[in-house]
Design a protein around this motif. Sequence first.
Motif, PDB file in Angstrom:
ATOM      1  N   GLY A  38      45.466  48.452  33.260  1.00  0.00           N
ATOM      2  CA  GLY A  38      46.015  48.358  31.921  1.00  0.00           C
ATOM      3  C   GLY A  38      45.130  47.576  30.970  1.00  0.00           C
ATOM      4  O   GLY A  38      43.975  47.247  31.252  1.00  0.00           O
ATOM      5  N   ALA A  39      45.711  47.252  29.821  1.00  0.00           N
ATOM      6  CA  ALA A  39      44.977  46.615  28.732  1.00  0.00           C
ATOM      7  C   ALA A  39      44.495  45.218  29.083  1.00  0.00           C
ATOM      8  O   ALA A  39      43.417  44.802  28.660  1.00  0.00           O
ATOM      9  CB  ALA A  39      45.846  46.575  27.482  1.00  0.00           C
ATOM     10  N   LEU A  40      45.298  44.478  29.864  1.00  0.00           N
ATOM     11  CA  LEU A  40      44.901  43.106  30.210  1.00  0.00           C
ATOM     12  C   LEU A  40      43.589  43.090  30.977  1.00  0.00           C
ATOM     13  O   LEU A  40      42.710  42.269  30.704  1.00  0.00           O
ATOM     14  CB  LEU A  40      46.005  42.415  31.034  1.00  0.00           C
ATOM     15  CG  LEU A  40      45.660  41.004  31.511  1.00  0.00           C
ATOM     16  CD1 LEU A  40      45.426  40.085  30.312  1.00  0.00           C
ATOM     17  CD2 LEU A  40      46.753  40.459  32.408  1.00  0.00           C
ATOM     18  N   ARG A  41      43.434  44.005  31.924  1.00  0.00           N
ATOM     19  CA  ARG A  41      42.196  44.071  32.713  1.00  0.00           C
ATOM     20  C   ARG A  41      40.993  44.235  31.794  1.00  0.00           C
ATOM     21  O   ARG A  41      40.014  43.518  31.894  1.00  0.00           O
ATOM     22  CB  ARG A  41      42.264  45.232  33.698  1.00  0.00           C
ATOM     23  CG  ARG A  41      40.927  45.467  34.403  1.00  0.00           C
ATOM     24  CD  ARG A  41      40.876  46.776  35.148  1.00  0.00           C
ATOM     25  NE  ARG A  41      41.789  46.765  36.277  1.00  0.00           N
ATOM     26  CZ  ARG A  41      42.056  47.839  37.015  1.00  0.00           C
ATOM     27  NH1 ARG A  41      41.503  49.000  36.735  1.00  0.00           N
ATOM     28  NH2 ARG A  41      42.887  47.771  38.021  1.00  0.00           N
ATOM     29  N   TRP A  42      41.087  45.194  30.873  1.00  0.00           N
ATOM     30  CA  TRP A  42      39.932  45.491  30.026  1.00  0.00           C
ATOM     31  C   TRP A  42      39.737  44.448  28.936  1.00  0.00           C
ATOM     32  O   TRP A  42      38.614  44.213  28.489  1.00  0.00           O
ATOM     33  CB  TRP A  42      40.028  46.910  29.480  1.00  0.00           C
ATOM     34  CG  TRP A  42      40.005  47.861  30.639  1.00  0.00           C
ATOM     35  CD1 TRP A  42      41.011  48.670  31.053  1.00  0.00           C
ATOM     36  CD2 TRP A  42      38.949  48.020  31.582  1.00  0.00           C
ATOM     37  NE1 TRP A  42      40.651  49.347  32.191  1.00  0.00           N
ATOM     38  CE2 TRP A  42      39.376  48.965  32.546  1.00  0.00           C
ATOM     39  CE3 TRP A  42      37.681  47.474  31.728  1.00  0.00           C
ATOM     40  CZ2 TRP A  42      38.588  49.368  33.611  1.00  0.00           C
ATOM     41  CZ3 TRP A  42      36.892  47.877  32.792  1.00  0.00           C
ATOM     42  CH2 TRP A  42      37.342  48.806  33.718  1.00  0.00           C
ATOM     43  N   ALA A  43      40.808  43.786  28.549  1.00  0.00           N
ATOM     44  CA  ALA A  43      40.679  42.677  27.596  1.00  0.00           C
ATOM     45  C   ALA A  43      39.915  41.524  28.245  1.00  0.00           C
ATOM     46  O   ALA A  43      39.041  40.907  27.610  1.00  0.00           O
ATOM     47  CB  ALA A  43      42.060  42.207  27.134  1.00  0.00           C
ATOM     48  N   LEU A  44      40.204  41.239  29.515  1.00  0.00           N
ATOM     49  CA  LEU A  44      39.486  40.173  30.230  1.00  0.00           C
ATOM     50  C   LEU A  44      38.023  40.540  30.451  1.00  0.00           C
ATOM     51  O   LEU A  44      37.133  39.702  30.302  1.00  0.00           O
ATOM     52  CB  LEU A  44      40.172  39.860  31.562  1.00  0.00           C
ATOM     53  CG  LEU A  44      41.532  39.169  31.446  1.00  0.00           C
ATOM     54  CD1 LEU A  44      42.192  39.045  32.826  1.00  0.00           C
ATOM     55  CD2 LEU A  44      41.401  37.808  30.794  1.00  0.00           C
ATOM     56  N   VAL A  45      37.770  41.804  30.783  1.00  0.00           N
ATOM     57  CA  VAL A  45      36.383  42.256  30.940  1.00  0.00           C
ATOM     58  C   VAL A  45      35.655  42.157  29.599  1.00  0.00           C
ATOM     59  O   VAL A  45      34.509  41.696  29.534  1.00  0.00           O
ATOM     60  CB  VAL A  45      36.324  43.690  31.515  1.00  0.00           C
ATOM     61  CG1 VAL A  45      34.911  44.267  31.409  1.00  0.00           C
ATOM     62  CG2 VAL A  45      36.799  43.711  32.960  1.00  0.00           C
TER      63      VAL A  45
END
Length: 161
Positions: free
Chosen positions: A45-52
């Motif tokens: 989801g979005a959290l994963r890619w926001a952290l990346v």
Amino acid sequence: MSQLRDPAHRVSPRARTLWQLEAAAEATFTIAVGVVAALFWLPGGALRWALVGLLVLVCAGLATIVPLWRYQVHRWEVSPTAVYTQRGWWARERRIAPMSRVQTVDFAQGPLARLFGLATVTVTTASAAGPLQIDGLDQAVALSLVDELTRKADLVEGDAT
């Protein structure tokens, strides 16, 4: 009370490029590890890619800014009686070593530094603080500095302890 001035000489301007290349390689590795970790250990989801994305921004920022900051800080100077260095980017370190304390003077050049025509001079002293190191010197300047320091240290009476 007078303030300690910066040493007189900057390292080679090519050191910025070398340090940027080294920082970019470290950032690329860190981002690759971060992406792999995110894919395997973080929920999708979005959290994963926001952290990346945050990791990419931080790594890119550090790879861009730190070498420039480091170049502004790194300086050196040799007087008839002492070696004076300043280094660091986050925590600044200023060291002055009297010639009477110099034990060895070393010249080092890694493969990447050699491609850029740069070298490191390390001055080992009779000090618990460890050696003084001047990174990012032009190769000819480094060789000349090694000769100069060796001559000056040899002229000082005593056993550098």
